[in-house]
Design a protein around this motif. Structure first.
Motif, PDB file in Angstrom:
ATOM      1  N   SER A 159       0.815  -1.209   0.000  1.00 15.59           N
ATOM      2  CA  SER A 159       0.000   0.000   0.000  1.00 15.59           C
ATOM      3  C   SER A 159       0.851   1.263   0.000  1.00 15.59           C
ATOM      4  O   SER A 159       1.585   1.520   0.966  1.00 15.59           O
ATOM      5  N   PRO A 160       0.772   2.098  -1.035  1.00 13.80           N
ATOM      6  CA  PRO A 160       1.473   3.385  -0.997  1.00 13.80           C
ATOM      7  C   PRO A 160       1.038   4.261   0.173  1.00 13.80           C
ATOM      8  O   PRO A 160       1.849   5.015   0.717  1.00 13.80           O
ATOM      9  N   GLN A 161      -0.219   4.172   0.568  1.00 11.22           N
ATOM     10  CA  GLN A 161      -0.701   4.977   1.690  1.00 11.22           C
ATOM     11  C   GLN A 161       0.049   4.642   2.973  1.00 11.22           C
ATOM     12  O   GLN A 161       0.311   5.520   3.799  1.00 11.22           O
ATOM     13  N   GLU A 162       0.431   3.382   3.145  1.00 12.67           N
ATOM     14  CA  GLU A 162       1.154   2.961   4.342  1.00 12.67           C
ATOM     15  C   GLU A 162       2.581   3.492   4.357  1.00 12.67           C
ATOM     16  O   GLU A 162       3.197   3.575   5.427  1.00 12.67           O
ATOM     17  N   LEU A 163       3.113   3.848   3.189  1.00 13.86           N
ATOM     18  CA  LEU A 163       4.511   4.298   3.095  1.00 13.86           C
ATOM     19  C   LEU A 163       4.637   5.775   2.759  1.00 13.86           C
ATOM     20  O   LEU A 163       5.728   6.243   2.460  1.00 13.86           O
ATOM     21  N   VAL A 164       3.533   6.500   2.807  1.00 13.98           N
ATOM     22  CA  VAL A 164       3.556   7.891   2.359  1.00 13.98           C
ATOM     23  C   VAL A 164       4.499   8.742   3.200  1.00 13.98           C
ATOM     24  O   VAL A 164       5.041   9.743   2.706  1.00 13.98           O
ATOM     25  N   ASP A 165       4.747   8.352   4.441  1.00 14.23           N
ATOM     26  CA  ASP A 165       5.652   9.140   5.273  1.00 14.23           C
ATOM     27  C   ASP A 165       7.102   9.041   4.815  1.00 14.23           C
ATOM     28  O   ASP A 165       7.960   9.780   5.309  1.00 14.23           O
ATOM     29  N   ARG A 166       7.402   8.153   3.875  1.00 15.33           N
ATOM     30  CA  ARG A 166       8.755   8.049   3.329  1.00 15.33           C
ATOM     31  C   ARG A 166       8.972   8.964   2.124  1.00 15.33           C
ATOM     32  O   ARG A 166      10.089   9.096   1.636  1.00 15.33           O
ATOM     33  N   VAL A 167       7.906   9.556   1.622  1.00 15.34           N
ATOM     34  CA  VAL A 167       7.979  10.323   0.378  1.00 15.34           C
ATOM     35  C   VAL A 167       8.459  11.748   0.655  1.00 15.34           C
ATOM     36  O   VAL A 167       7.957  12.413   1.568  1.00 15.34           O
ATOM     37  N   SER A 168       9.420  12.197  -0.130  1.00 14.05           N
ATOM     38  CA  SER A 168       9.858  13.592  -0.077  1.00 14.05           C
ATOM     39  C   SER A 168       9.803  14.245  -1.466  1.00 14.05           C
ATOM     40  O   SER A 168      10.040  15.443  -1.590  1.00 14.05           O
ATOM     41  N   THR A 169       9.494  13.477  -2.496  1.00 19.32           N
ATOM     42  CA  THR A 169       9.453  13.965  -3.875  1.00 19.32           C
ATOM     43  C   THR A 169       8.240  14.863  -4.097  1.00 19.32           C
ATOM     44  O   THR A 169       7.114  14.458  -3.784  1.00 19.32           O
ATOM     45  N   PRO A 170       8.416  16.076  -4.611  1.00 13.69           N
ATOM     46  CA  PRO A 170       7.254  16.913  -4.958  1.00 13.69           C
ATOM     47  C   PRO A 170       6.297  16.147  -5.867  1.00 13.69           C
ATOM     48  O   PRO A 170       6.716  15.562  -6.868  1.00 13.69           O
ATOM     49  N   THR A 171       5.012  16.157  -5.500  1.00 12.59           N
ATOM     50  CA  THR A 171       4.044  15.291  -6.178  1.00 12.59           C
ATOM     51  C   THR A 171       2.781  16.063  -6.542  1.00 12.59           C
ATOM     52  O   THR A 171       2.167  16.704  -5.691  1.00 12.59           O
ATOM     53  N   LEU A 172       2.401  15.969  -7.812  1.00 11.73           N
ATOM     54  CA  LEU A 172       1.125  16.486  -8.288  1.00 11.73           C
ATOM     55  C   LEU A 172       0.171  15.315  -8.431  1.00 11.73           C
ATOM     56  O   LEU A 172       0.472  14.334  -9.117  1.00 11.73           O
ATOM     57  N   LEU A 173      -0.994  15.402  -7.791  1.00 14.44           N
ATOM     58  CA  LEU A 173      -2.038  14.404  -7.949  1.00 14.44           C
ATOM     59  C   LEU A 173      -3.132  14.961  -8.843  1.00 14.44           C
ATOM     60  O   LEU A 173      -3.604  16.078  -8.625  1.00 14.44           O
ATOM     61  N   ILE A 174      -3.512  14.197  -9.856  1.00 16.15           N
ATOM     62  CA  ILE A 174      -4.599  14.573 -10.762  1.00 16.15           C
ATOM     63  C   ILE A 174      -5.684  13.509 -10.645  1.00 16.15           C
ATOM     64  O   ILE A 174      -5.396  12.302 -10.767  1.00 16.15           O
ATOM     65  N   HIS A 175      -6.908  13.942 -10.393  1.00 12.50           N
ATOM     66  CA  HIS A 175      -7.985  12.978 -10.202  1.00 12.50           C
ATOM     67  C   HIS A 175      -9.288  13.555 -10.727  1.00 12.50           C
ATOM     68  O   HIS A 175      -9.453  14.776 -10.839  1.00 12.50           O
ATOM     69  N   SER A 176     -10.231  12.657 -11.030  1.00 15.44           N
ATOM     70  CA  SER A 176     -11.537  13.066 -11.520  1.00 15.44           C
ATOM     71  C   SER A 176     -12.585  12.879 -10.430  1.00 15.44           C
ATOM     72  O   SER A 176     -12.567  11.888  -9.702  1.00 15.44           O
ATOM     73  N   GLU A 177     -13.491  13.819 -10.372  1.00 20.08           N
ATOM     74  CA  GLU A 177     -14.505  13.834  -9.323  1.00 20.08           C
ATOM     75  C   GLU A 177     -15.396  12.590  -9.360  1.00 20.08           C
ATOM     76  O   GLU A 177     -15.791  12.069  -8.317  1.00 20.08           O
ATOM     77  N   GLN A 178     -15.714  12.101 -10.544  1.00 20.00           N
ATOM     78  CA  GLN A 178     -16.642  10.990 -10.682  1.00 20.00           C
ATOM     79  C   GLN A 178     -15.947   9.678 -11.059  1.00 20.00           C
ATOM     80  O   GLN A 178     -16.546   8.801 -11.686  1.00 20.00           O
ATOM     81  N   ASP A 179     -14.714   9.540 -10.650  1.00 20.54           N
ATOM     82  CA  ASP A 179     -13.961   8.313 -10.915  1.00 20.54           C
ATOM     83  C   ASP A 179     -14.500   7.191 -10.031  1.00 20.54           C
ATOM     84  O   ASP A 179     -14.382   7.254  -8.804  1.00 20.54           O
ATOM     85  N   LEU A 180     -15.086   6.178 -10.628  1.00 19.12           N
ATOM     86  CA  LEU A 180     -15.597   5.035  -9.877  1.00 19.12           C
ATOM     87  C   LEU A 180     -14.578   3.899  -9.802  1.00 19.12           C
ATOM     88  O   LEU A 180     -14.694   3.024  -8.953  1.00 19.12           O
TER      89      LEU A 180
END
Length: 247
Positions: A159-180
């Motif tokens: 799970s990336p969520q479990e390891l997110v505290d290891r991340v230091s890389t600038p990150t852009l998240l792109i997502h859609s509101e109605q993504d099922l």
């Protein structure tokens, strides 16, 4: 392992954007990619490959990452990158960007938790949190147990969520509101954790769009998405780095 290198004209060295495809049982082919062409036109060299887990090479090749996401697929992507950098002097090994969508977004986030070589990353419509995915995605009941396993411990280990505290890389998240397929909460929780950890992060949400934004979204939103991507790379991975200030 097969992959493609697309470069701008000129001797370089060009900054590099490594793109990871979705699926994971999908593949990069010889088909023209508008995303690749836009990046190359802006001055970036683009790398894309078919690591283990990809389609097109038989069931054994595709199923080898079952319940071990982020293992051999991660090493394959990094080996492909290393081979390309060694063989192509036009590439700038010191200026590397990383991006991917859906499963490719998962692997991009996974890589930034394990590897600090990338200047910045773009994580798009991504599968990031198996536990919440299990009860919210339109394929969650199948995908999570089939690919990650039946136990919480096994899922958390991938799970990336479990390891997110290891991340230091600038990150852009792109997502859609109605993504099922990969619900918006996947990006929201990950973005919040990045910000809480002090990482330079942004979250762009496209209203009225679904998982197919980059391929079947409205023309206006598809254009805005590409503009967001180019703006992010221009900030963190400029084609022409700013000259050193004179003293």
């Amino acid at each position: 392992m097969h992959g493609w290198l697309t470069t701008p004209p000129g001797p370089g060295p060009h900054p590099v954007v490594l793109i990871i495809h979705g699926g994971p049982f999908a593949q990069v082919t010889v088909a023209v990619s508008d995303e690749t062409q836009v990046l190359v036109d802006a001055g970036y060299a683009v790398l894309a490959c078919n690591p283990r887990g990809s389609a097109g090479y038989g069931q054994a090749h595709g199923r080898v990452i079952r319940r071990r996401l982020g293992t051999v697929d991660r090493s394959d992507v990094l080996d492909f990158l290393a081979g390309a950098l060694a063989d192509a002097p036009k590439l700038d090994a010191g200026r590397l960007g990383l991006m991917g969508g859906s499963y490719g977004g998962f692997l991009a986030a996974w890589l930034t938790a394990h590897d600090q070589r990338f200047t910045a990353a773009i994580v798009e419509r991504a599968f990031l949190d198996p536990e919440t995915f299990l009860g919210t995605s339109d394929v969650g009941d199948f995908f999570v147990e089939e690919y990650l396993g039946p136990s919480r411990a096994l899922r958390n280990a991938q799970s990336p969520q479990e390891l997110v505290d290891r991340v230091s890389t600038p990150t852009l998240l792109i997502h859609s509101e109605q993504d099922l397929r990969c619900p918006l909460s996947q990006a929201e929780r990950y973005y919040f954790a990045l910000k809480r950890g002090g990482v330079a992060a942004e979250l762009a949400i496209f209203p009225g769009e679904d998982h197919e934004l980059s391929r079947g979204g409205t023309p206006r939103h598809r254009l805005q998405r590409l503009e967001l991507i180019l703006d992010w790379w221009d900030r963190y991975l400029p084609v022409r780095p700013a000259p050193h200030a004179r003293t």
